[in-house]
Design an enzyme around this catalytic site. Structure first.
Site, PDB file in Angstrom:
ATOM      1  N   SER A  46     -12.588   5.459   6.259  1.00 22.98           N
ATOM      2  CA  SER A  46     -11.674   4.851   7.722  1.00 22.98           C
ATOM      3  C   SER A  46     -11.217   6.687   8.065  1.00 22.98           C
ATOM      4  O   SER A  46     -10.141   6.780   7.726  1.00 22.98           O
ATOM      5  CB  SER A  46     -10.870   4.113   7.165  1.00 22.98           C
ATOM      6  N   ASN A  84      -6.362  -4.075  18.149  1.00 22.24           N
ATOM      7  CA  ASN A  84      -5.969  -5.928  18.549  1.00 22.24           C
ATOM      8  C   ASN A  84      -4.696  -5.138  19.422  1.00 22.24           C
ATOM      9  O   ASN A  84      -3.673  -4.639  18.861  1.00 22.24           O
ATOM     10  CB  ASN A  84      -5.043  -6.247  17.548  1.00 22.24           C
ATOM     11  N   GLU A  86      -5.000   0.181  -0.945  1.00 21.18           N
ATOM     12  CA  GLU A  86      -5.900   1.615  -0.721  1.00 21.18           C
ATOM     13  C   GLU A  86      -6.764   1.028  -1.804  1.00 21.18           C
ATOM     14  O   GLU A  86      -6.376   1.835  -3.214  1.00 21.18           O
ATOM     15  CB  GLU A  86      -5.692   2.843  -0.960  1.00 21.18           C
ATOM     16  N   CYS A  96       0.743  -1.461   0.174  1.00 19.43           N
ATOM     17  CA  CYS A  96       0.107   0.144   0.196  1.00 19.43           C
ATOM     18  C   CYS A  96       0.579   1.185  -0.345  1.00 19.43           C
ATOM     19  O   CYS A  96       1.947   1.370   0.606  1.00 19.43           O
ATOM     20  CB  CYS A  96      -0.777  -0.016   0.910  1.00 19.43           C
ATOM     21  N   SER A 135     -14.027   0.181   1.026  1.00 18.73           N
ATOM     22  CA  SER A 135     -13.085   1.588   1.999  1.00 18.73           C
ATOM     23  C   SER A 135     -12.555   2.260   1.869  1.00 18.73           C
ATOM     24  O   SER A 135     -11.538   1.454   0.275  1.00 18.73           O
ATOM     25  CB  SER A 135     -13.031   0.298   3.219  1.00 18.73           C
ATOM     26  N   CYS A 187       0.614   4.734   5.796  1.00 14.89           N
ATOM     27  CA  CYS A 187      -0.577   5.130   7.504  1.00 14.89           C
ATOM     28  C   CYS A 187       0.440   4.883   8.841  1.00 14.89           C
ATOM     29  O   CYS A 187       0.855   3.439   8.666  1.00 14.89           O
ATOM     30  CB  CYS A 187      -1.485   4.507   7.542  1.00 14.89           C
TER      31      CYS A 187
END
Length: 397
Positions: free
Chosen positions: A267, A346, A211, A149, A244, A153
């Site tokens: 998101s 998580n 993405e 990706c 998304s 992020c």
């Protein structure tokens, strides 16, 4: 008694270094690197063009419908199972028109058997993942749309290595076909007594690696193949497909104009630009308000309620005032158009990327609901099998 003000944890990478440009900002990668393309597959071709495609390869055009039935209805590309094809040319025909695109490297299954995570190898060695999950009344597959990706992020395992390449439409679709084949073999457990759901994928979430809107043309080809009635495609419902994005505003508007009533999920993960600039680097291009405006436009054009995805991270984005700000921003764009899905992260011992305390999570939800914003905590799966997309590929890569 004065309430204790909780600290503000800033986003930061752990165990890897985020690529940054000369301006010091995280780099964004929208264009796919040049790599050898995967072989052209029947699922890359629009149904109206398949007969001509097969004829151009030197086979009778009508074989296209037979191959489509085997692939999209019976979920196989094994020549041995296609006894209606002539034995002399069967292997060559199937190998040419339905070339295998994904090879299973490994899989992990939860203890109760209701979730399987697959690690796939593509033709060029790139690794991608998908997650198959049984819920009461439905079977959901989380699919990947890119190998790697480019959105960079800092909390995402997929983004650590950057974008390897876009996946082809057929590579996206084949994740569903192979999942359906696994279901037909009885490999997904967890069926509850009285659940008569057919053993095939009913819901798709484009929340795996990549993405989706950065691979727009192939994404839409894959979606149309999923929606096409059998035997032209998988015969799925648009309402069972969720696309998304982290907020590629022009592509959101383009998706809204497609006239396909798929579910759209943004998101967001932070309602304020100061934090979201660090948490979701694409926010440097399109700010929170721009992304929310585009999401509202999606609702207006499609009539489909938008989902806001919000991973709750301890002391980073889970403060009460952020719940209030999120509710304010959503409500000023109207009521009844949006639904918030807080996602418990998580937990990772010792990491800044860890789950909110239960009481903090409950307070965040309470504030949204008190402001009239429909809110549902996401039922997360796969923690025991590295369920967050990118974890297996990173370990094997």
């Amino acid at each position: 008694m004065t309430p204790v003000r909780r600290p503000q944890v800033r986003p930061a990478t752990e165990g890897w270094e985020q690529k940054k440009g000369p301006d010091g900002r995280p780099m964004l990668q929208f264009a796919s690197p040049k790599r050898g393309k995967p072989p052209v597959h029947l699922a890359d071709i629009a149904p109206a063009d398949r007969k001509a495609h097969v004829a151009e390869l030197g086979f009778p055009g009508y074989r296209a419908a037979q191959l489509a039935t085997h692939y999209f209805v019976h979920h196989t590309n094994d020549p041995a199972e296609m006894t209606d094809l002539p034995a002399a040319s069967r292997d060559e025909l199937v190998r040419t028109v339905l070339p295998p695109l994904l090879t299973e490297v490994r899989r992990f299954t939860t203890d109760n058997g209701d979730t399987i995570k697959f690690l796939w190898k593509l033709h060029d060695g790139a690794l991608v993942e998908s997650v198959l999950m049984r819920y009461p009344g439905r079977i959901t597959l989380c699919v990947s749309s890119q190998a790697g990706c480019g959105m960079n992020c800092p909390f995402c395992a997929t983004g650590q290595a950057g974008l390897t390449r876009n996946m082809s439409a057929a590579e996206i679709v084949e994740q569903v076909v192979l999942a359906n084949a696994a279901l037909a073999r009885g490999e997904l457990g967890g069926r509850k007594h009285g659940d008569h759901t057919p053993d095939r994928v009913s819901n798709i979430v484009f929340m795996g690696m990549g993405e989706p809107l950065a691979n727009y043309a192939r994404l839409m080809q894959a979606v149309r193949t999923m929606l096409a009635p059998a035997p032209d495609g998988l015969g799925m419902s648009a309402r069972g497909i969720t696309v998304s994005t982290v907020g590629l505003v022009p592509a959101i508007r383009k998706l809204a104009a497609e006239d396909l009533p798929v579910t759209f999920a943004l998101s967001l993960h932070a309602p304020d630009d100061q934090l979201r600039d660090e948490l979701i680097p694409v926010n440097s291009r399109w700010k929170v308000d721009e992304a929310l405006d585009a999401a509202r436009e999606y609702f207006e054009k499609t009539g489909r309620r938008v989902s806001i995805e919000y991973a709750l991270i301890k002391d980073m984005n889970d403060h009460g005032w952020r719940a209030d700000l999120l509710a304010e921003k959503l409500n000023e764009r109207g009521r009844g158009w949006v639904h918030v899905n807080p996602i418990p992260l998580n937990p990772t011992p010792g990491s800044i990327w860890t789950a909110s305390e239960p009481a903090v999570q409950q307070e965040f939800v309470r504030r949204l609901e008190a402001a009239g914003v429909p809110t549902t905590i996401r039922d997360t799966r796969g923690k025991e099998i590295d369920g967050a997309c990118g974890q297996l590929a990173a370990a094997d890569g």
